[in-house]
Every structure is written in C-alpha cells, then in structure tokens.
Design an enzyme around this catalytic site. Structure first.
Site, mmCIF file in Angstrom:
data_model
loop_
_atom_site.group_PDB
_atom_site.id
_atom_site.type_symbol
_atom_site.label_atom_id
_atom_site.label_comp_id
_atom_site.label_asym_id
_atom_site.label_seq_id
_atom_site.Cartn_x
_atom_site.Cartn_y
_atom_site.Cartn_z
ATOM 1 N N THR A 67 19.236 72.642 43.908
ATOM 2 C CA THR A 67 19.368 73.700 42.895
ATOM 3 C C THR A 67 18.323 74.789 43.132
ATOM 4 O O THR A 67 18.624 75.986 43.030
ATOM 5 C CB THR A 67 19.182 73.091 41.484
ATOM 6 O OG1 THR A 67 20.170 72.082 41.305
ATOM 7 C CG2 THR A 67 19.317 74.141 40.400
ATOM 8 N N HIS A 70 19.455 77.021 45.838
ATOM 9 C CA HIS A 70 20.404 78.047 45.369
ATOM 10 C C HIS A 70 19.652 79.206 44.727
ATOM 11 O O HIS A 70 19.999 80.372 44.922
ATOM 12 C CB HIS A 70 21.375 77.463 44.339
ATOM 13 C CG HIS A 70 22.361 76.489 44.917
ATOM 14 N ND1 HIS A 70 23.336 76.874 45.815
ATOM 15 C CD2 HIS A 70 22.526 75.169 44.731
ATOM 16 C CE1 HIS A 70 24.058 75.813 46.143
ATOM 17 N NE2 HIS A 70 23.581 74.762 45.509
ATOM 18 N N ILE A 202 20.910 62.814 46.991
ATOM 19 C CA ILE A 202 21.381 61.968 45.888
ATOM 20 C C ILE A 202 22.333 60.890 46.402
ATOM 21 O O ILE A 202 22.330 59.758 45.908
ATOM 22 C CB ILE A 202 21.983 62.832 44.762
ATOM 23 C CG1 ILE A 202 20.890 63.766 44.214
ATOM 24 C CG2 ILE A 202 22.536 61.961 43.636
ATOM 25 C CD1 ILE A 202 21.344 64.717 43.130
ATOM 26 N N GLY A 291 29.216 65.488 43.138
ATOM 27 C CA GLY A 291 29.120 66.657 44.012
ATOM 28 C C GLY A 291 29.868 67.846 43.429
ATOM 29 O O GLY A 291 30.922 67.674 42.815
ATOM 30 N N ILE A 315 30.312 63.354 36.281
ATOM 31 C CA ILE A 315 28.919 62.943 36.065
ATOM 32 C C ILE A 315 28.038 64.184 35.979
ATOM 33 O O ILE A 315 28.014 65.003 36.898
ATOM 34 C CB ILE A 315 28.426 62.048 37.211
ATOM 35 C CG1 ILE A 315 29.344 60.836 37.406
ATOM 36 C CG2 ILE A 315 26.977 61.614 36.931
ATOM 37 C CD1 ILE A 315 29.370 59.859 36.258
HETATM 38 ZN ZN ZN Z 1 17.046 68.580 41.030
#
Ligand code: ZN
Length: 372
Positions: A67, A70, A202, A291, A315
């Site tokens: 994140t 990004h 992840i 994802g 999720i």
């Molecule tokens: Zn994170």
C-alpha cells in the site's frame, strides 16, 4: 479524534508549526507526485497531547507495505484516496509515551502495536462485532496520519499491548500478518487441502499460518521462483510457477483424488490466478479472496462459483480483535516461520532505498527502524 492535518499544495510544503511547538521526523506525502518527503520538523500529532481517550506512541519500527508503494508511486488509487500532506505508514511497533486522562487499559512505557483501522462506531457492523468492515472506516497512513514518524497518536481501543516474546521486527508487521491470519482462519483450513495463489508477502505469511493451523497439503503458485522456494521452506508442499502453463492444475487434482483443493486462498489479485485457482477448487470448496485486482475482468461465475456450489469470502483487514488474539497465539506457539520474510531492516532515513528494493522485487518485507 484529531483529523489528519492536510497541507495546502505549494512548492514548498509547510513543515514547521508555531515556534517552540514540539516537532518530529516523518515521511510525508507532501506533493501529489511520485515519492515521499522526509520532514525533519513535522509537528507532533495534536502537539504531543493525547485527547482524553488517546495514546501517544513513540514508534520504534515500521513495516513498508505494498500500500505504501502505491502511495509512493502515486498511482490512480493513491491519487483518488490519499490526502496530500499526511504522514504515511500503517504497520508499526512502539512504546507508549503519554496517555489521555480517561485511558484506563494502556500505560506509559508499554510496548505496543495497533490496529490501523479506526472505526468511528455507531453503524451496523461496528455494533455487531464486525468493526473491520464498518462504515466510514479510517486507516492510519491512508486516510489520516500514519506511523512513518517518531510519534503516532492512536485511540486507546486500537492499541495492542505486545507479549514480550514477540520481537520488534515481527511486531512491526502484525498488520499484514493479521490479513494472512484473518484469511486463513476465515477459510477454516484444518485437515484441508489448500491452494494459495500468489506468494507475495501476505501469501507467504498465509503459507506458514496455514501450516501452523493444521492444513493438510499446501499448494502455492506464483511467477517468482525465489518466492516459490521460500514458500516451500516455510510450509508449502508443492510450489508451481504459473509461467510454465496450467498443467499444475492437473497435478493438484491428481494429489487430491481428482477433486481439487478444499480451500483456495487468493492472494495475487491477478485475473489468471482467479481463473486457475477456481479451476483447481473442488465442488463445494471455499475461496477466500484477499488479493486486489487492479481492474475489472471477465470471470466465469457459472462454472467457478454457481455450478460448483463454492463459498466465496471477501477478506478485508483483520477482525477486531479476534484476529489479534489468534496472531498472538500462533506467534507464541513457535510454529510460524516469519524471520526469512523480513529481508531488510534499515533506518527511516534510507526510505528511498526501501522503496527501490520493493520495486525491484528484491525485498519481501522491509522494516524501517525509527527509534531503537
Ligand atoms: Zn500493510
């Protein structure tokens, strides 16, 4: 709650507060463009004074996330979501510096992490045990000031006191570990055959969590051989590079009485992985989707979901705070293999290197040391 300060967009971002006010170092999204700015004179959140139910935390270490990448790259998502001027970062460990007058459970000097999703409460999900999908949710480092800074302010109820056996470099990445644990636990993997599509950070965490949670056989896919090998070391039984075509689906079927896997954990966001993953899922299986596809895509709902009788779980985040208790229990069991995932640790001032290591794919997880 103190709103994240939003700076005006000027050539020289305003970095200092009124004279004499306490300041700190922070990585700020100061301009609507690629990169982050290192601000050596950022005012402390709310001048360093917690509100009645707030906690001021001195940050020790913080994980750099996809994140954040990004936000660094300032892609369409970031440009549409991130208020220019905020301090970035949302995964951290720190020590409580100061607590507000009505805080009862958190004390100065406690080593803590925190749930970065802040619910304002009052809506259906907040009131029925699903605050992780509450309306009007704010995320630290995304919607309001985050943790790439000497200090962060958090509501008392979001603060998670850490067990002394959990080291800082792991405590700093409990936010993404929570995503992995929430995904694996939602899909109920015990004694099941599991396919994990995508072993980025992840997906790798989900591999070791699924192993610790009692999965039977674990299959993983990715396009990166180094990550596939790492997945094998930390718990995968079979690792397939999907660049070699989709024969691996037949192999998975052969290994599962021609049925397919019981559980699909989709961690890549890649349309091909959705298609292949559901093709490898048995009738009546469960797919947990974490994802994020970068755009809309064609998907055969009839074949993959409806006729298959599949259960599909979206999720988002971590359950507050069931996932945190599960994480602690898994970490203290000694069965999670996470050390290899933290590939780099460096001072916050080396942040540009941290982002380039992520962009090159060399790093899995970078942890910035902020105050040791
Ligand atoms: Zn994170």
């Amino acid at each position: 709650m103190v709103d994240a300060p939003v700076m005006t967009q000027t050539d020289t971002p305003q970095t200092s507060s009124r004279p004499g006010a306490p300041t700190m170092r922070a990585l700020v999204k100061a301009r609507p463009a690629e990169g982050l700015d290192f601000d050596a004179n950022r005012p402390l959140p709310n001048g360093g004074e917690p509100g009645p139910r707030e906690v001021l935390i001195r940050v020790r270490a913080a994980g750099v996330c996809g994140t954040d990448r990004h936000i660094w790259e300032w892609d369409d998502w970031a440009a549409s979501r991130i208020p220019v001027g905020i301090v970035t970062g949302h995964e951290f460990v720190g020590v409580v510096e100061k607590v507000g007058e009505d805080v009862t459970t958190i004390k100065r000097g406690m080593r803590v992490s925190a749930e970065g999703h802040i619910a304002k409460g009052g809506d259906y999900n907040s009131r029925t045990g699903n605050a992780h999908i509450a309306r009007g949710m704010q995320i630290i480092g995304v919607d309001r000031d985050g943790c790439f800074a000497d200090y962060i302010m958090m509501p008392e109820e979001n603060v998670w006191p850490l067990h002394e056996a959990i080291p800082d470099h792991i405590a700093a990445i409990m936010d993404p570990l929570g995503n992995a644990v929430h995904t694996v636990m939602s899909a109920n993997v015990s004694a099941k055959n599991v396919l994990i599509t995508g072993v980025g950070t992840i997906g790798l965490m989900a591999t070791t969590v699924a192993r610790a949670a009692g999965a039977s056989r674990i299959f993983v896919t990715d396009v990166n051989n180094d990550r596939l090998q790492l997945a094998r070391r930390i718990g995968a039984d079979e690792a397939f590079n999907t660049r070699g075509g989709d024969d691996w689906i037949d192999e998975v079927k052969r290994a599962t009485r021609d049925e397919g896997v019981d559980v699909l954990l989709e961690m890549s966001g890649a349309p091909a992985a959705f298609n292949d993953g559901f093709s490898a899922l048995r009738n009546g299986g469960t797919a947990a989707l974490l994802g994020l596809p970068s755009k809309k895509f064609d998907f055969d709902w009839n074949k993959h979901v409806i006729f298959k009788g599949a259960t599909v779980l979206g999720i988002n985040g971590r359950r507050m705070f069931e996932t945190w208790y599960q994480m602690e229990a898994l970490l203290l069991s000694g069965r999670l293999r996470l050390d290899e995932l933290v590939t780099h640790q460096m001072p916050m001032s080396n942040y540009a290197q941290a982002f380039s290591l992520m962009q090159s794919g060399e790093a899995i997880k970078v942890v910035l040391n902020i105050n040791d």
